[in-house]
Write an enzyme that holds these catalytic residues in place. Structure first.
Site, PDB file in Angstrom:
ATOM      1  N   SER A  73       0.839  -1.202   0.000  1.00  0.00           N
ATOM      2  CA  SER A  73       0.000   0.000   0.000  1.00  0.00           C
ATOM      3  C   SER A  73       0.872   1.249   0.000  1.00  0.00           C
ATOM      4  CB  SER A  73      -0.864  -0.016   1.261  1.00  0.00           C
ATOM      5  OG  SER A  73      -1.445   1.245   1.484  1.00  0.00           O
ATOM      6  N   TYR A 123      -1.195   0.117  10.060  1.00  0.00           N
ATOM      7  CA  TYR A 123      -1.364  -0.601   8.797  1.00  0.00           C
ATOM      8  C   TYR A 123      -0.160  -0.363   7.873  1.00  0.00           C
ATOM      9  CZ  TYR A 123      -3.648  -1.788   4.309  1.00  0.00           C
ATOM     10  OH  TYR A 123      -3.967  -2.310   3.084  1.00  0.00           O
ATOM     11  N   LYS A 172       2.558  -3.163   6.560  1.00  0.00           N
ATOM     12  CA  LYS A 172       2.808  -3.407   5.138  1.00  0.00           C
ATOM     13  C   LYS A 172       4.291  -3.210   4.821  1.00  0.00           C
ATOM     14  CE  LYS A 172      -1.329  -4.433   3.463  1.00  0.00           C
ATOM     15  NZ  LYS A 172      -1.580  -5.785   2.909  1.00  0.00           N
TER      16      LYS A 172
END
Lengths: 322, 322
Positions: free
Chosen positions: A121, A145, A149
């Site tokens: 991402s 998050y 990632k």
């Protein structure tokens, strides 16, 4: 194998692979689909599809899942950004430990080195941003998050460098137009202001029309994974995280593409409804990325908002605008 | 608490804290030392020092170690670069899982937010390098050790952002002059070509004299940790990894500093012994770093090789040159 095969991109990928009957120019002898809920079985590969519900964070799940030694693993399984922020432990358990368990399950095999394509991402990056973000901009995630990632990317690079896997991490743009019902993600309005009016429904716009963001269609996202599956990685070093190409566009440009496709009546369904919280969150996201390396490797995406609207009308609405 | 307290810098830190009796301007009420072998107990804090052998990679070790809730954790425990490369599993178990277990043990406590100072490394960066590497150069580790250190930095940033710890990661230069016997680390000669001749012994030089590298003395390394322990972090955001200041110098400058301190006879003890493998490894390392952010936060190091030699003569040789 597709992990996260019940998600929006996972389902489209499975459907596309089943329809093509090939991946990377080779016939698909078996397609293994897994997610936390049982993924739908696509038409087109009778007898060759397995679909199962598995929690990647549970003990031995990865080793059991990979017992069939797939040549290609498309790994899209993740706790999404908002949930990884509100449920700290779950985010790390799934997004970090789940991926690491996959890598471990592959590496213990020894004589098996599958292609692994990981859904990363642009959340690996954090502000402050330049107007156009180069590939070598230093990642500084601003969320759990994004942290998870980025850590997975680093693990994939190191496992690739050691010859244990053949990995690629795709840093995906915001997917637009995301099909389905409106959701509460802060980025949801970028899709909703197009999708809802195209279906004859109203949508709220919480930010100024000058707001710029970076998009690719679901069709392009599927294309990224299939291109990565087929990519010749022999000439690449171990730096396998790639910023995917996308379209940098303003909300105003989105609205004009809606007008071109569906007229003033559709545009009139957008309601200005300023939300300073959403505006502040969006201001912390990058608005444009060079994606030079991925483009040079043949990854492609839309170059105009009209194409993004057209992809949605064709793929989701059967060509019909409300 | 010092983790890795039996290592070279850990021992010096413990000795300095015991001698000062204070850290960050506050009296030391207890000093807890841990390492895989029982660390030496420094003089100066009678009755207030605990020293124990613990394997940070073993189950529950972190939670048990931290039961006393220290205000300050100086975390230097690690499998070194070469071993992390040859023993993949051990490197990840200690350098990644061990650190994560520490963070978890702190975060479950809830009402305890210690300062954690982590010994990171310039191995988070990988080639190709510019001549002078800025703080915002994108980390691309070329080793498992560098990968593990970078992942720990990212975890420390995220745990800090969530308010679970108050972390700082110090990316350390090559420590020179490292005391003790010659070792087989590829960087070992940078210390050996000064340390051995100063002690009247020969040393091999495996690279050209034009080779440039980035150094700080053991005394400066101790200073980095104590400065980080005392730093006011209230004005910092969650990006807590700092490139430490150091001295960029060539081997030729090292040799001239040796000559100035110990004369031509000492320099004559350096034997040219080219080793293309070592030269190739060293060429993959950065030669100079701006360290602007750390300098602006008050971290300091040597500015001339003469100072690095003098620190060794004073701290290790009691002022006596062979």
């Amino acid at each position: 194998m597709i992990l996260g095969a019940a998600g929006m991109i996972g389902r489209k990928l499975a459907a596309r692979i089943a329809a093509d009957g090939t991946v990377a120019g080779r016939p698909v002898s078996a397609l293994h689909l897994a997610d936390v809920t049982t993924p739908p079985v696509p038409a087109g590969l009778p007898g060759r599809v397995t679909a199962e519900a598995v929690d990647l964070a549970s003990a031995d799940a990865a080793a059991r899942l990979l017992a069939g030694r797939p040549d290609l693993i498309l790994h899209l399984a993740a706790v999404v950004s908002g949930e990884a922020e509100t449920d700290f432990d779950k985010g790390y358990a799934v997004n970090l430990d789940g991926t690491r368990a996959l890598l471990e399950a592959v590496s213990v095999a020894g004589d098996w080195r599958p292609r692994l394509v990981f859904a990363s991402s642009l959340a690996v990056f954090g502000p402050p941003f330049p107007a156009r973000i180069p590939d070598d901009f230093a990642p500084q995630p601003a969320t759990s998050y994004g942290t998870q990632k980025l850590i997975c990317e680093l693990l994939i690079n190191d496992y690739t460098r050691r010859g244990l896997i053949d990995g690629l991490s795709l840093r995906l743009p915001t997917i637009c137009i995301r099909p389905g019902a409106p959701n509460r993600a802060a980025s949801g309005f970028f899709s909703a202001i197009l999708r809802e009016p195209l279906a004859g429904l109203p949508a709220d716009l919480p930010v100024p029309e000058s707001t710029r963001h970076y998009f690719a269609s679901p069709r392009s996202a599927v294309g990224f994974f299939l291109h990565a599956a087929a990519l010749d990685t022999a000439g690449l070093d171990h730096r396998r995280a790639l910023v995917m190409p996308g379209l940098s566009a303003t909300v105003e440009e989105q609205i004009e593409a809606l007008r071109a496709a569906a007229g003033d009546a559709a545009v009139a369904r957008i309601r200005r409804s300023e939300d300073p919280l959403v505006a502040r969150i969006v201001a912390g996201w990058g608005a444009d990325y060079e994606a030079s390396r991925a483009r040079s490797l043949g990854f492609t995406a839309e170059t105009a908002m009209d194409q993004i609207v057209a992809a949605h009308v064709e793929d989701e609405l059967g060509g019909r605008i409300a």
